[in-house]
Write a protein that holds these residues in place. Sequence first.
Motif, PDB file in Angstrom:
ATOM      1  N   SER A 117       0.820  -1.208   0.000  1.00  0.00           N
ATOM      2  CA  SER A 117       0.000   0.000   0.000  1.00  0.00           C
ATOM      3  C   SER A 117       0.855   1.258   0.000  1.00  0.00           C
ATOM      4  O   SER A 117       0.620   2.181  -0.783  1.00  0.00           O
ATOM      5  N   THR A 170      -4.698   1.395  -1.086  1.00  0.00           N
ATOM      6  CA  THR A 170      -5.732   0.487  -0.581  1.00  0.00           C
ATOM      7  C   THR A 170      -6.459  -0.191  -1.728  1.00  0.00           C
ATOM      8  O   THR A 170      -6.764  -1.387  -1.666  1.00  0.00           O
ATOM      9  N   PHE A 171      -6.720   0.559  -2.796  1.00  0.00           N
ATOM     10  CA  PHE A 171      -7.400  -0.013  -3.955  1.00  0.00           C
ATOM     11  C   PHE A 171      -6.604  -1.184  -4.527  1.00  0.00           C
ATOM     12  O   PHE A 171      -7.137  -2.274  -4.738  1.00  0.00           O
ATOM     13  N   ASN A 205      -6.580  -4.242  -2.177  1.00  0.00           N
ATOM     14  CA  ASN A 205      -7.851  -4.951  -2.143  1.00  0.00           C
ATOM     15  C   ASN A 205      -8.115  -5.741  -3.421  1.00  0.00           C
ATOM     16  O   ASN A 205      -8.663  -6.844  -3.370  1.00  0.00           O
ATOM     17  N   ILE A 206      -7.704  -5.222  -4.575  1.00  0.00           N
ATOM     18  CA  ILE A 206      -7.909  -5.950  -5.826  1.00  0.00           C
ATOM     19  C   ILE A 206      -6.974  -7.156  -5.888  1.00  0.00           C
ATOM     20  O   ILE A 206      -7.388  -8.253  -6.286  1.00  0.00           O
ATOM     21  N   CYS A 262      -8.493  -9.729  -3.648  1.00  0.00           N
ATOM     22  CA  CYS A 262      -9.640 -10.388  -4.278  1.00  0.00           C
ATOM     23  C   CYS A 262      -9.178 -11.462  -5.258  1.00  0.00           C
ATOM     24  O   CYS A 262      -9.718 -12.572  -5.289  1.00  0.00           O
ATOM     25  N   THR A 322      -6.167  -7.747   2.920  1.00  0.00           N
ATOM     26  CA  THR A 322      -7.190  -6.823   2.443  1.00  0.00           C
ATOM     27  C   THR A 322      -7.751  -6.028   3.613  1.00  0.00           C
ATOM     28  O   THR A 322      -7.611  -6.419   4.759  1.00  0.00           O
ATOM     29  N   PHE A 339     -10.761   0.970   3.609  1.00  0.00           N
ATOM     30  CA  PHE A 339     -11.583   1.367   2.467  1.00  0.00           C
ATOM     31  C   PHE A 339     -12.730   2.261   2.944  1.00  0.00           C
ATOM     32  O   PHE A 339     -12.994   3.322   2.377  1.00  0.00           O
ATOM     33  N   ASN A 379     -13.296   6.375   2.328  1.00  0.00           N
ATOM     34  CA  ASN A 379     -14.520   6.884   1.708  1.00  0.00           C
ATOM     35  C   ASN A 379     -15.137   8.007   2.540  1.00  0.00           C
ATOM     36  O   ASN A 379     -15.600   9.006   1.989  1.00  0.00           O
ATOM     37  N   TYR A 397     -14.071   5.576  -6.724  1.00  0.00           N
ATOM     38  CA  TYR A 397     -13.369   4.626  -5.853  1.00  0.00           C
ATOM     39  C   TYR A 397     -14.293   3.474  -5.456  1.00  0.00           C
ATOM     40  O   TYR A 397     -13.913   2.301  -5.535  1.00  0.00           O
ATOM     41  N   SER A 412     -13.731  -0.207  -7.026  1.00  0.00           N
ATOM     42  CA  SER A 412     -13.394  -1.233  -6.043  1.00  0.00           C
ATOM     43  C   SER A 412     -14.336  -2.427  -6.141  1.00  0.00           C
ATOM     44  O   SER A 412     -13.897  -3.581  -6.100  1.00  0.00           O
ATOM     45  N   GLY A 414     -12.942  -5.643  -7.878  1.00  0.00           N
ATOM     46  CA  GLY A 414     -12.846  -6.711  -6.879  1.00  0.00           C
ATOM     47  C   GLY A 414     -13.604  -7.948  -7.316  1.00  0.00           C
ATOM     48  O   GLY A 414     -13.097  -9.074  -7.245  1.00  0.00           O
TER      49      GLY A 414
END
Length: 121
Positions: free
Chosen positions: A22, A38-39, A42-43, A46, A76, A81, A85, A100, A104, A108
């Motif tokens: 990150s 973070t994006f 997280n991807i 996933c 993750t 996330f 936001n 975002y 996401s 994801g």
Amino acid sequence: MRNIFYIFIGGGLGSVLRFLVSNHTQKLWNINSFPMGTFVVNIIGCFLIGIFSSYFLKADNYLKFLLITGFCGGFTTFSTFSAENISLWESGNYFILAGYILLSIVAGFGAVYLGLNLSRN
């Protein structure tokens, strides 16, 4: 008790790797206020959970606890996330906020699907 140990080890490794990936990603791709670090984490998470689930979810062995529950759970981060936001909302970055969230969810879902299908073939 052994499964708890595997979750503990996997979660610790996932958390450290999340921090490193990150931070490095955010330094490489600093795009306005978009939380790229973070994006990306997280991807990737996933995608990995798709691969790991295909192999280990049906098996009753320690790897599903180590890799799915532990590593992917530590790697993750839905809480970050969500906090990002809220920050985007409070700072009035509504366009970035919407992008975002949408990216996401779509990316994801696509990454889990890709991971599952790549590991099945």
